[in-house]
Motif scaffolding. Sequence first.
Motif, PDB file in Angstrom:
ATOM      1  N   PHE A   1      11.947   4.169  -2.846  1.00 55.63           N
ATOM      2  CA  PHE A   1      11.672   3.321  -1.618  1.00 55.63           C
ATOM      3  C   PHE A   1      12.051   2.215  -0.285  1.00 55.63           C
ATOM      4  CE2 PHE A   1       8.496  -0.018  -0.380  1.00 55.63           C
ATOM      5  CZ  PHE A   1       7.343   0.518   1.052  1.00 55.63           C
ATOM      6  N   VAL A   2      13.125   1.547  -2.026  1.00 59.05           N
ATOM      7  CA  VAL A   2      13.795   0.966  -1.256  1.00 59.05           C
ATOM      8  C   VAL A   2      15.659   0.780  -0.545  1.00 59.05           C
ATOM      9  CG1 VAL A   2      15.552  -1.603  -1.826  1.00 59.05           C
ATOM     10  CG2 VAL A   2      13.259  -1.154  -3.055  1.00 59.05           C
ATOM     11  N   LEU A   3      15.646   2.245  -0.902  1.00 58.14           N
ATOM     12  CA  LEU A   3      16.860   2.670   0.000  1.00 58.14           C
ATOM     13  C   LEU A   3      16.902   4.097   0.233  1.00 58.14           C
ATOM     14  CD1 LEU A   3      19.043   2.941  -2.892  1.00 58.14           C
ATOM     15  CD2 LEU A   3      19.608   1.949  -2.086  1.00 58.14           C
ATOM     16  N   GLY A   4      15.714   4.214   0.945  1.00 62.03           N
ATOM     17  CA  GLY A   4      15.073   5.189   1.726  1.00 62.03           C
ATOM     18  C   GLY A   4      13.946   5.642   2.298  1.00 62.03           C
ATOM     19  N   ASP A   5      13.259   4.639   2.033  1.00 60.87           N
ATOM     20  CA  ASP A   5      12.006   4.148   2.726  1.00 60.87           C
ATOM     21  C   ASP A   5      12.522   3.061   3.432  1.00 60.87           C
ATOM     22  OD1 ASP A   5      10.906   6.516   2.040  1.00 60.87           O
ATOM     23  OD2 ASP A   5       9.529   5.782   0.763  1.00 60.87           O
TER      24      ASP A   5
ATOM     25  N   LYS B   1       0.809  -1.109   0.186  1.00 57.40           N
ATOM     26  CA  LYS B   1       0.005   0.287   0.232  1.00 57.40           C
ATOM     27  C   LYS B   1       0.880   1.269   0.193  1.00 57.40           C
ATOM     28  CE  LYS B   1      -3.282   1.948   3.138  1.00 57.40           C
ATOM     29  NZ  LYS B   1      -3.915   2.657   4.098  1.00 57.40           N
ATOM     30  N   ALA B   2       2.138   1.305   0.770  1.00 57.88           N
ATOM     31  CA  ALA B   2       2.453   1.812   1.046  1.00 57.88           C
ATOM     32  C   ALA B   2       3.916   2.699  -0.614  1.00 57.88           C
ATOM     33  CB  ALA B   2       3.787   2.128   2.207  1.00 57.88           C
ATOM     34  N   PHE B   3       4.114   1.740  -1.577  1.00 60.30           N
ATOM     35  CA  PHE B   3       4.641   1.599  -2.479  1.00 60.30           C
ATOM     36  C   PHE B   3       4.019   2.109  -3.553  1.00 60.30           C
ATOM     37  CE2 PHE B   3       6.102  -0.475  -5.825  1.00 60.30           C
ATOM     38  CZ  PHE B   3       7.299   0.314  -6.168  1.00 60.30           C
TER      39      PHE B   3
END
Length: 150
Positions: A45-49, A5-7
């Motif tokens: 999303f992968v690196l930052g979140d 959902k966030a993605f």
Amino acid sequence: MNIFKAFIIKIIAIFAVSLLILGVIFNYSFEHVLAISIILSFTSFVLGDLLLLPRTSNITATISDFSLAMLVTWFYLANLTLYVTNVFFASVLTSISVAVFESFFHRYLKVRNVQNAEKRQRDIPLRYQTEASEEITPTKSRIVRKRKQK
């Protein structure tokens, strides 16, 4: 929180911001804007979140998302498109707008993760274990008795 959902929220927001700046202002094609937004959404999303945000603050994660957005959009627009527009200015505007969105998105993720962590904490039963010993701190009388026994 549901990661999917966030993605999806992130993809939609970054696509809207990129379409507004790159598509409307700088007249880049829909395909280029879609490709930039998908690449940028996945990498940030992968690196930052998922990796950086839980370990650092919102400011650090937002600065890293700004620099990542700058690098991705500048690289893509400079190397893979045939337009002669000012690529650096388009990348800066896109990066600033993505960073503003990311600061609010990070707050949203932090609030949702805290609520989920509290809920998980309540669901887990508490199991306390203790360990006891007679000789936590040796006293003088015990030391003297042990010496006499030898």
